[in-house]
Design an enzyme around this catalytic site. Sequence first.
Site, PDB file in Angstrom:
ATOM      1  N   GLU A  43       0.864  -1.256   0.042  1.00 32.87           N
ATOM      2  CA  GLU A  43       0.216  -0.090  -0.138  1.00 32.87           C
ATOM      3  C   GLU A  43       0.567   1.403   0.426  1.00 32.87           C
ATOM      4  O   GLU A  43       1.731   1.127   0.767  1.00 32.87           O
ATOM      5  CB  GLU A  43      -1.167   0.001   1.333  1.00 32.87           C
ATOM      6  CG  GLU A  43      -1.577   0.910   1.926  1.00 32.87           C
ATOM      7  CD  GLU A  43      -2.256   0.800   2.496  1.00 32.87           C
ATOM      8  OE1 GLU A  43      -3.642   1.953   2.761  1.00 32.87           O
ATOM      9  OE2 GLU A  43      -2.144   1.033   3.498  1.00 32.87           O
ATOM     10  N   LYS A 115      -9.901   2.307  -1.807  1.00 33.13           N
ATOM     11  CA  LYS A 115      -9.869   1.169  -0.499  1.00 33.13           C
ATOM     12  C   LYS A 115     -11.329   1.952   0.464  1.00 33.13           C
ATOM     13  O   LYS A 115     -11.925   3.078  -0.118  1.00 33.13           O
ATOM     14  CB  LYS A 115      -8.532   1.464   0.108  1.00 33.13           C
ATOM     15  CG  LYS A 115      -8.956   1.111   1.658  1.00 33.13           C
ATOM     16  CD  LYS A 115      -7.322   1.561   2.169  1.00 33.13           C
ATOM     17  CE  LYS A 115      -7.611   0.867   3.562  1.00 33.13           C
ATOM     18  NZ  LYS A 115      -6.452   1.363   4.539  1.00 33.13           N
ATOM     19  N   CYS A 153      -5.210  -3.475   2.834  1.00 31.05           N
ATOM     20  CA  CYS A 153      -4.894  -3.717   4.363  1.00 31.05           C
ATOM     21  C   CYS A 153      -6.215  -3.057   5.619  1.00 31.05           C
ATOM     22  O   CYS A 153      -6.945  -3.885   5.441  1.00 31.05           O
ATOM     23  CB  CYS A 153      -4.404  -2.094   4.498  1.00 31.05           C
ATOM     24  SG  CYS A 153      -3.154  -1.922   6.212  1.00 31.05           S
TER      25      CYS A 153
END
Length: 267
Positions: A43, A115, A153
């Site tokens: 990321e 995300k 994540c």
Amino acid sequence: MTSLTIAAAQFAPVDDPATNLETVRSAAEDAAARGADLLVTPEYTSYFTADIDDRFVAAAQALDGPFVRGLQQVARDTHVALVVGVAEASEQPERFRNALVAIGPDGAVLHVYRKVHLYDAFGSRESDRIEPGAPSQLPVFELGGVRIGLETCYDLRFPEVTRRLAAASADVVVLPAEWVRGPGKEHHWRTLLTARAIENTIWVVGVGQAPPVGIGGSVVLDPAGVATAALGASPGLLVATVDTAVTDEVRRVNPSLALRRYDVTER
């Protein structure tokens, strides 16, 4: 039955996209030399500082900007597909998008995932600067006959994310992260990755940033939750082969996906 060799590059990106691009190029060249079909990086590969602030917004680039164009050239030069975390420019003032860009070995953009679950936890506030992705995204693309799902994540802490990808017939989930150091965080990372592999009988590739901010811990887990390759905290490159024959055998013994009684619905 198909297989795909995946490399994971574990490193600590810096606040200079050009430097980070050269790091990706070096990793891709190494991955190609080791027979990898796909390279996954952490990321925030394009740009990173410990604080998510206005510098991130200023550094964010459009997907047709120099960083992604550079990634496309790296893919063409090495004949290795890429999944890379980028800070994407947003139309919203004072915000950017936390995106994953998947690029084929011919340089074509295969998929973009923004995300969904922003890291508003453990004292952090990603939502102050990041535009969240649409929950309706279903980021699955195909490479060499293998279906690859994407998440990022903090998405890992929401099991329905991986379940949706598995239900969409993903063979492997790749998860770039900047898993921040802290008490118990290494345990959380490995436990959650392993749980997602076991409960979905799916391959999982977790790719973390190296210290000083991240914990490292990149790993490839098979559909039974067994680690087939792993790194510690230091920068490095791991390479492992994802084989759908293994998935078929695990699911023959434990057909949990077929036996489930609930679907995942968007909130």
